[in-house]
Write a protein that holds these residues in place. Structure first.
Motif, PDB file in Angstrom:
ATOM      1  N   UNK A 321       0.810  -1.216   0.000  1.00  0.00           N
ATOM      2  CA  UNK A 321       0.000   0.000   0.000  1.00  0.00           C
ATOM      3  C   UNK A 321       0.850   1.277   0.000  1.00  0.00           C
ATOM      4  N   UNK A 322       1.766   1.435  -0.965  1.00  0.00           N
ATOM      5  CA  UNK A 322       2.594   2.641  -1.002  1.00  0.00           C
ATOM      6  C   UNK A 322       1.806   3.840  -1.501  1.00  0.00           C
ATOM      7  N   UNK A 323       2.248   5.028  -1.109  1.00  0.00           N
ATOM      8  CA  UNK A 323       1.636   6.230  -1.675  1.00  0.00           C
ATOM      9  C   UNK A 323       2.279   6.586  -3.007  1.00  0.00           C
ATOM     10  N   UNK A 324       3.497   6.042  -3.251  1.00  0.00           N
ATOM     11  CA  UNK A 324       4.195   6.375  -4.484  1.00  0.00           C
ATOM     12  C   UNK A 324       5.058   5.185  -4.918  1.00  0.00           C
ATOM     13  N   UNK A 325       5.043   4.902  -6.218  1.00  0.00           N
ATOM     14  CA  UNK A 325       5.980   3.961  -6.814  1.00  0.00           C
ATOM     15  C   UNK A 325       6.810   4.748  -7.815  1.00  0.00           C
ATOM     16  N   UNK A 326       8.123   4.677  -7.664  1.00  0.00           N
ATOM     17  CA  UNK A 326       9.049   5.411  -8.534  1.00  0.00           C
ATOM     18  C   UNK A 326       9.779   4.387  -9.411  1.00  0.00           C
ATOM     19  N   UNK A 327       9.658   4.541 -10.711  1.00  0.00           N
ATOM     20  CA  UNK A 327      10.294   3.617 -11.649  1.00  0.00           C
ATOM     21  C   UNK A 327      11.612   4.201 -12.141  1.00  0.00           C
ATOM     22  N   UNK A 328      12.706   3.452 -11.918  1.00  0.00           N
ATOM     23  CA  UNK A 328      14.019   3.911 -12.344  1.00  0.00           C
ATOM     24  C   UNK A 328      14.847   2.772 -12.896  1.00  0.00           C
ATOM     25  N   UNK A 329      16.152   2.982 -12.973  1.00  0.00           N
ATOM     26  CA  UNK A 329      17.026   2.046 -13.658  1.00  0.00           C
ATOM     27  C   UNK A 329      17.022   2.371 -15.145  1.00  0.00           C
ATOM     28  N   UNK A 330      18.107   2.068 -15.850  1.00  0.00           N
ATOM     29  CA  UNK A 330      18.210   2.502 -17.249  1.00  0.00           C
ATOM     30  C   UNK A 330      17.121   1.887 -18.119  1.00  0.00           C
ATOM     31  N   UNK A 331      16.800   0.624 -17.911  1.00  0.00           N
ATOM     32  CA  UNK A 331      15.754  -0.009 -18.722  1.00  0.00           C
ATOM     33  C   UNK A 331      14.366   0.470 -18.292  1.00  0.00           C
ATOM     34  N   UNK A 349      -5.669  -2.527 -13.758  1.00  0.00           N
ATOM     35  CA  UNK A 349      -6.437  -3.736 -14.093  1.00  0.00           C
ATOM     36  C   UNK A 349      -6.143  -4.887 -13.142  1.00  0.00           C
ATOM     37  N   UNK A 350      -5.003  -4.815 -12.440  1.00  0.00           N
ATOM     38  CA  UNK A 350      -4.576  -5.920 -11.582  1.00  0.00           C
ATOM     39  C   UNK A 350      -4.650  -5.601 -10.093  1.00  0.00           C
ATOM     40  N   UNK A 351      -4.610  -4.323  -9.731  1.00  0.00           N
ATOM     41  CA  UNK A 351      -4.565  -3.941  -8.315  1.00  0.00           C
ATOM     42  C   UNK A 351      -5.971  -3.750  -7.751  1.00  0.00           C
ATOM     43  N   UNK A 352      -6.085  -3.868  -6.436  1.00  0.00           N
ATOM     44  CA  UNK A 352      -7.346  -3.542  -5.774  1.00  0.00           C
ATOM     45  C   UNK A 352      -7.645  -2.062  -5.964  1.00  0.00           C
ATOM     46  N   UNK A 353      -8.922  -1.749  -6.154  1.00  0.00           N
ATOM     47  CA  UNK A 353      -9.298  -0.383  -6.558  1.00  0.00           C
ATOM     48  C   UNK A 353      -8.873   0.673  -5.552  1.00  0.00           C
ATOM     49  N   UNK A 354      -9.136   0.431  -4.267  1.00  0.00           N
ATOM     50  CA  UNK A 354      -8.869   1.476  -3.275  1.00  0.00           C
ATOM     51  C   UNK A 354      -7.377   1.773  -3.141  1.00  0.00           C
ATOM     52  N   UNK A 355      -6.511   0.774  -2.912  1.00  0.00           N
ATOM     53  CA  UNK A 355      -5.082   1.110  -2.822  1.00  0.00           C
ATOM     54  C   UNK A 355      -4.514   1.642  -4.132  1.00  0.00           C
ATOM     55  N   UNK A 356      -5.076   1.217  -5.275  1.00  0.00           N
ATOM     56  CA  UNK A 356      -4.607   1.758  -6.550  1.00  0.00           C
ATOM     57  C   UNK A 356      -4.940   3.242  -6.652  1.00  0.00           C
ATOM     58  N   UNK A 357      -6.100   3.627  -6.134  1.00  0.00           N
ATOM     59  CA  UNK A 357      -6.492   5.040  -6.174  1.00  0.00           C
ATOM     60  C   UNK A 357      -5.603   5.892  -5.280  1.00  0.00           C
ATOM     61  N   UNK A 358      -4.903   5.262  -4.340  1.00  0.00           N
ATOM     62  CA  UNK A 358      -4.082   6.000  -3.384  1.00  0.00           C
ATOM     63  C   UNK A 358      -2.620   6.112  -3.795  1.00  0.00           C
ATOM     64  N   UNK A 359      -2.231   5.463  -4.894  1.00  0.00           N
ATOM     65  CA  UNK A 359      -0.822   5.436  -5.276  1.00  0.00           C
ATOM     66  C   UNK A 359      -0.585   6.261  -6.533  1.00  0.00           C
ATOM     67  N   UNK A 360       0.568   6.923  -6.594  1.00  0.00           N
ATOM     68  CA  UNK A 360       0.996   7.581  -7.826  1.00  0.00           C
ATOM     69  C   UNK A 360       2.207   6.814  -8.357  1.00  0.00           C
ATOM     70  N   UNK A 361       2.255   6.644  -9.672  1.00  0.00           N
ATOM     71  CA  UNK A 361       3.351   5.924 -10.317  1.00  0.00           C
ATOM     72  C   UNK A 361       4.093   6.923 -11.185  1.00  0.00           C
TER      73      UNK A 361
END
Length: 394
Positions: A321-331, A349-361
């Motif tokens: 249940x993170x508030x933020x997912x940060x995508x890094x690495x060269x690829x 499409x894969x995550x539960x609706x409520x925690x997905x609504x709470x996260x920024x990617x």
């Protein structure tokens, strides 16, 4: 059991640490702001700041207008008080960079490599250390420490188990320390990417976050309640080795169906090759070419990779249940710069609706070389923890 009593000296060092950390992480700050943020008395803040300025650790950095009073003087950690070196030990190169305390790069050295042995890594890191010190004009005694980021599990900030490299219980910190009197710190590469982004980049302000590193391999840094979560023996965050397909492709670690086997650059290119795609040049060149290709096999591989990565992110959303997912690495950056919107939609499409609504990617803000920067923060953290006291040297 012997109970250690807290002395006045301990309290003073602790208060200096609180002030110095606040200035470094959130500054420039005024004395008034430090009083509010640290909950120390105005007199204590004034006295301790005066000490830090006299020692050269902190300096004044201009002023700002205040409401109905004199302008407030701002304070920052003096960039040239000391210097730090960060090294990224990757699967295709060893990069060593020297920074001032404002984390400006002053010199850089790169050594191409392939599946390096511990001895080769030590050789390249020490050569790089010598090279950046010479190129920058910094005196060795001005270097606070050398931070080294490696792929693998790092225990006690010193011993490395890197299954994909064939390393087992490698005393890397000890091996490096034999070649320099500069203090050496070792940690996991994904954790160092996470530390850099949480300090200076896309993770700032978040208290519960995941910083994902996608390169040749895959890893992550977990942040819970504002602190790095390491697990029992520091191996938490090996997200690349979660099973994404039961009985699936063999991962470099030897297990079947790991996420890394599907979204790590090596695994992606293997799948593309098996689908009839042409893979030419080094890994990074071939991966970028794949992302730019308009062929049917390329389109299928890219779509599948987005799907697998999205499923991995969705598992993180549901599990931590993170508030933020940060995508890094060269690829990860190469993929995210072209397909971030698609990735976000697939996660939904894969995550539960409520925690997905709470996260920024979001994407990393510090670029593809942030791992060395993160490694260089290791001696900085030591300086902050010790309230500005310099480390002992051999």
């Amino acid at each position: 059991m012997e109970v250690r009593r807290t002395t006045v000296r301990d309290m003073r060092r602790s208060n200096r640490s609180v002030i110095l950390t606040s200035i470094y992480r959130e500054g420039p700050l005024s004395r008034q702001e430090l009083t509010v943020r640290t909950s120390l008395s105005a007199a204590s803040v004034s006295n301790l700041v005066a000490e830090l300025i006299a020692e050269g650790v902190v300096e004044e950095a201009g002023s700002v207008e205040s409401e109905g009073g004199r302008p407030r003087v701002l304070l920052r950690v003096a960039p040239t008080f000391r210097y730090v070196v960060g090294a990224e030990v990757g699967e295709t190169r060893v990069r060593v960079e020297l920074f001032d305390l404002a984390m400006n790069v002053l010199a850089r050295a790169d050594h191409p490599t392939s599946a390096p042995t511990p001895a080769e890594v030590v050789k390249h890191v020490l050569e790089g250390l010598s090279s950046v010190i010479t190129a920058s004009g910094v005196q060795p005694q001005q270097v606070l420490g050398l931070g080294v980021a490696v792929a693998g599990v790092v225990e006690d900030n010193a011993v490395v188990d890197a299954q994909t490299l064939g390393w087992e219980a490698v005393p890397l910190a000890e091996m490096l320390a034999e070649g320099t009197d500069i203090p050496v710190h070792v940690d996991n590469g994904a954790n160092m990417l996470g530390q850099a982004e949480m300090y200076f980049g896309a993770g700032r302000g978040a208290t519960d976050a995941v910083v994902a590193l996608v390169g040749s391999g895959v890893g992550s840094a977990l942040v819970a309640g504002g602190s790095s979560y390491r697990g029992t023996r520091s191996s938490a965050g090996e997200w690349g080795h979660m099973t994404i397909v039961y009985g699936g492709r063999q991962c470099r670690c030897g297990a079947l169906g790991c996420l890394e086997a599907y979204v790590g650059a090596e695994g992606v290119l293997d799948r593309y090759r098996e689908a009839g795609g042409l893979v030419e040049g080094d890994e990074e060149t071939a991966f970028v070419a794949l992302l730019s290709s308009t062929s049917e096999p390329a389109a299928t591989i890219i779509a599948d990779t987005i799907g697998y990565l999205a499923a991995g992110f969705a598992n993180l959303v549901n599990l931590v249940n993170p508030e933020r997912i940060v995508l890094g690495g060269w690829a990860g950056l190469a993929l995210g710069e072209k397909h971030l919107d698609e990735l976000r939609a697939e996660v939904g499409k894969h995550a539960l609706r409520r925690p997905y609504a709470q996260v920024s990617i979001v994407l990393c803000e510090l670029g593809r070389d942030a791992v060395a920067l993160g490694a260089a923060t290791l001696p900085v953290v030591r300086l902050l923890r010790d309230g500005g006291a310099l480390p002992n040297r051999r």
